[in-house]
Structure formats: structure tokens, C-alpha cells
Motif scaffolding. Structure first.
Motif, mmCIF file in Angstrom:
data_model
loop_
_atom_site.group_PDB
_atom_site.id
_atom_site.type_symbol
_atom_site.label_atom_id
_atom_site.label_comp_id
_atom_site.label_asym_id
_atom_site.label_seq_id
_atom_site.Cartn_x
_atom_site.Cartn_y
_atom_site.Cartn_z
ATOM 1 N N PRO A 1 14.613 10.057 -29.814
ATOM 2 C CA PRO A 1 14.618 8.986 -28.767
ATOM 3 C C PRO A 1 15.624 8.642 -27.773
ATOM 4 O O PRO A 1 16.908 9.205 -27.917
ATOM 5 C CB PRO A 1 14.303 7.719 -29.482
ATOM 6 N N TRP A 2 15.279 8.502 -26.564
ATOM 7 C CA TRP A 2 16.317 8.188 -25.647
ATOM 8 C C TRP A 2 16.025 7.096 -24.589
ATOM 9 O O TRP A 2 14.799 6.845 -24.161
ATOM 10 C CB TRP A 2 16.931 9.241 -24.858
ATOM 11 N N GLY A 3 17.017 6.466 -23.836
ATOM 12 C CA GLY A 3 16.949 5.811 -22.819
ATOM 13 C C GLY A 3 18.116 5.934 -21.843
ATOM 14 O O GLY A 3 19.175 6.214 -22.374
ATOM 15 N N LEU A 4 18.078 5.610 -20.569
ATOM 16 C CA LEU A 4 18.998 5.897 -19.631
ATOM 17 C C LEU A 4 19.257 4.778 -18.680
ATOM 18 O O LEU A 4 18.014 4.430 -18.192
ATOM 19 C CB LEU A 4 19.168 7.276 -19.032
ATOM 20 N N GLY A 5 20.287 4.178 -18.348
ATOM 21 C CA GLY A 5 20.415 3.435 -17.376
ATOM 22 C C GLY A 5 21.837 3.589 -16.568
ATOM 23 O O GLY A 5 22.932 4.187 -16.999
ATOM 24 N N THR A 6 21.838 3.303 -15.280
ATOM 25 C CA THR A 6 23.308 2.968 -14.565
ATOM 26 C C THR A 6 23.403 1.550 -14.382
ATOM 27 O O THR A 6 22.460 0.989 -14.288
ATOM 28 C CB THR A 6 23.244 4.010 -13.548
ATOM 29 N N PHE B 1 12.528 5.677 -13.842
ATOM 30 C CA PHE B 1 13.275 4.247 -13.958
ATOM 31 C C PHE B 1 12.376 3.120 -13.657
ATOM 32 O O PHE B 1 12.330 2.616 -12.485
ATOM 33 C CB PHE B 1 14.531 4.423 -13.031
ATOM 34 N N SER B 2 11.785 2.838 -14.580
ATOM 35 C CA SER B 2 10.583 1.787 -14.407
ATOM 36 C C SER B 2 11.039 0.442 -14.339
ATOM 37 O O SER B 2 10.261 -0.561 -14.143
ATOM 38 C CB SER B 2 9.478 1.665 -15.513
ATOM 39 N N GLU B 3 12.430 0.008 -14.956
ATOM 40 C CA GLU B 3 12.956 -1.489 -14.977
ATOM 41 C C GLU B 3 14.167 -1.500 -14.117
ATOM 42 O O GLU B 3 14.802 -0.323 -13.658
ATOM 43 C CB GLU B 3 13.567 -1.606 -16.648
ATOM 44 N N PRO C 1 19.090 0.588 -12.276
ATOM 45 C CA PRO C 1 17.684 1.352 -12.771
ATOM 46 C C PRO C 1 17.975 1.614 -14.207
ATOM 47 O O PRO C 1 18.802 2.237 -14.787
ATOM 48 C CB PRO C 1 17.600 2.452 -11.860
ATOM 49 N N TYR C 2 16.880 1.321 -15.159
ATOM 50 C CA TYR C 2 16.800 1.659 -16.516
ATOM 51 C C TYR C 2 15.448 2.566 -16.773
ATOM 52 O O TYR C 2 14.307 2.294 -16.205
ATOM 53 C CB TYR C 2 16.445 0.619 -17.275
#
Length: 321
Positions: free
Chosen positions: A164-169, A262-264, A280-281
Motif C-alpha cells: 500500500p502507499w500514499g503520497l503528498g507534498t 492527487f484527489s485530496e 496535494p495528496y
């Protein structure tokens, strides 16, 4: 620490990046018609490493953005307890901001206007590998071109298990955009039509129509905005989103375009600072613990030996009337 500077030879726009501190791009100066615009905010001492890694520049939040509740989760029936490290915990004991924002990245290519860094959990964060369901890497290529800073991003799974993974700046945008500007004349915009219901910064698994105080579709003045919110409900069937900061008095605008993965968007106004964060997340905060909720969180899973590519671009320019 020694920053790497990348520079557009035609305009003089430049960015400074700290490979030793999470590949953080802590400075971006864009030249707009010969006028230097300082786009990114960070403490003057940030490059020394004496500031909190998430407090300035563009921290990269991976393999999860924002918080994991109580620093724990389960994946495929296996419980995970994340380290009790002050860098990675908030004040209430939630894990925060991933594993790679304070560690050195490897620079794998460099030229005048671009540099590429890579972080792989099993190589660059070995002591944290046991806290995640499998090995994973992120590669970021920053390039300065004209008045734009572009990040081309590659996320990959080198292992034999799905991960699993998620990314944000977490960019800190400096406001106002010039010495002649003021916060009361700075407008922030985003197309989000919904927001997550939060309790102590954590989503409860419910979205609602965006409240008036958080609605940025027609813009909100920064001197009146106090935010630490997760916006969602982006327009459907388009390939990219845009949020922006407009300094009407100075006649300048900073735009952040990004891939629709980046939907959030987290909107945060740090107290007692002249900056705003538009983050953006790819997934919502605590997504890995919201799998049982009947709501789309954005959490993604990479199959073995697969990868995905995405991008974010920040640019400065004149307001077009």
C-alpha cells in the motif's frame, strides 16, 4: 548540509534542494519578466538541518501523507506499530508525514536545470522497513524551466508482495508575492466541492459539502482564512487539477497544477507566518485505517515489480486581465 542548485539558463529562475534532508526543495525563485519572485517559504536557517524537516520548503510525504491514527494499522492481518520518534509523531501520538522527509536521498542524475533523487525504504531507510508491509521506492526529478518548477515522480514496488502507499507534498507558499503586496489582497483558489469531516485532524470517514469558510472555488482572502482542512470532491473526468494564489495588488499569481491522481488537497494556514500550504495528496489522512469505511479514501496498492508515474508543477506569472 550542501544544497544542490538547479537553474534555468535562459531566465535565471532557480531552485535549491537538500538531498540530505528528504530531497526538500526549500527555495524556488522564479523570474517573471525579469522580476524575482520568491515562491517557497522556509526558515533562513533551514539548510543547516536545525529546523523541523516538515516546517518549510516542499517536504515529501511518503509512503503515507499526514497522519496514521495512534501510529498503528493492520495490513493482511499483520499489525504494525510505527516508531515513537518525535519527527514522526504529532502531539497526540499519531504517526505523521511518512518515512523519508528527514533522511538522505540518493542523487542519481544531475544537470544544470534538473536533478533526480531516489529514496528506497530497504536502502535509505532500512531501520524503518519493518514498519511497512513491504519495500517501496520514490523517485523525484525536479526541473526549473522558465518560471516553472516541475516534479516528475515515479513510485515503484521492487518486491514480491503488493504494497500500500500514499503520497503528498507539503509546499509552503510565501505570501504576499512581492514587497508591494499584502495578505488582504492575496486570494487562494481550489476547485474542491467537498471536505472531510475531521476530529482532532483525523477524518471520521465521512465527506460533506464544503462549508462556506472552506469553499475556495470563488477564492478566499488569505487575511480572513484560517485553515487546517482536507478538501476533496474535485471535478470529475479531467486529467489534472489546479490551485492558485493570486496577489492582486502586485499583479502576480502562483499556480500549482497536478495530476488528477492527487484527489485530496490539504489547505493549511500556519499561525504567525506569511505563508499558506496547498498540499496535494493521493489519499486522505489515515486512509490505511479507513478501509472498512464505505468511502473512497484514495489509498493505492502497487503489485509486485510495478510502478506508477505522476507529476506536480508550480509556476509564477503575471495576472492576466
Amino acid at each position: 548540509m550542501t544544497p544542490i542548485q538547479i537553474k534555468d539558463p535562459d531566465t535565471g529562475s532557480f531552485a535549491n534542494i537538500l538531498p540530505e534532508l528528504g530531497f526538500n526543495c526549500f527555495e524556488f525563485q522564479a523570474m517573471v519578466n525579469g522580476q524575482p519572485i520568491d515562491v517557497i517559504d522556509a526558515h533562513p536557517d533551514f539548510a543547516s538541518g536545525n529546523q523541523r524537516p516538515s516546517s518549510g520548503g516542499i517536504p515529501i510525504l511518503f509512503p503515507f501523507p499526514n497522519r496514521i491514527a495512534n501510529a498503528s494499522f493492520q495490513w493482511d492481518g499483520v499489525p504494525y506499530e510505527l516508531p515513537a520518534d518525535k519527527t514522526y509523531h504529532d502531539k497526540t501520538g499519531n504517526a505523521i508525514h511518512g518515512f523519508c522527509l528527514d533522511l538522505p536521498w540518493r542523487v542519481i542524475s544531475q544537470e544544470e536545470s534538473a536533478v533526480t533523487g531516489q529514496f528506497q525504504l530497504s536502502i535509505d531507510g532500512k531501520h524503518r522497513l519493518k514498519y511497512w508491509p513491504g519495500d517501496i521506492f520514490i523517485e523525484v526529478r525536479y526541473e526549473v524551466k522558465g518560471a516553472a518548477l516541475r516534479a516528475d515522480i515515479r513510485v515503484g514496488n521492487p518486491g514480491s508482495n503488493s504494497v500500500p502507499w500514499g503520497l503528498g507534498t507539503h509546499p509552503y507558499f510565501k505570501v504576499p508575492l512581492s514587497k508591494s503586496g499584502s495578505l488582504k489582497n492575496c486570494l487562494v483558489e481550489s476547485p474542491a466541492s467537498e471536505e472531510w469531516v475531521l476530529e482532532d485532524c483525523l477524518p471520521v470517514g465521512v465527506k460533506k459539502s464544503i462549508g462556506k469558510s472552506h469553499d475556495l472555488r470563488e477564492g478566499a482572502w488569505l487575511d480572513q482564512l484560517q485553515a487546517d482542512d482536507i478538501l476533496t470532491g474535485m471535478p470529475e473526468d479531467i486529467e489534472q487539477y489546479e490551485c492558485l494564489i493570486m496577489d492582486e495588488q502586485a499583479g502576480l499569481v502562483v499556480t500549482q497544477d497536478y495530476d488528477a491522481i492527487f484527489s485530496e488537497l490539504v489547505v493549511f494556514t500556519p499561525p504567525d507566518r506569511d505563508c499558506v500550504c496547498l498540499e496535494p495528496y493521493t489519499c486522505v489522512t489515515n486512509a490505511i485505517n479507513l478501509l472498512s469505511a464505505d468511502v473512497e479514501t484514495g489509498l493505492r496498492v502497487l503489485p509486485p515489480e510495478s510502478e506508477i508515474k505522476t507529476w506536480i508543477e508550480i509556476r509564477a506569472g503575471k495576472v492576466i486581465v
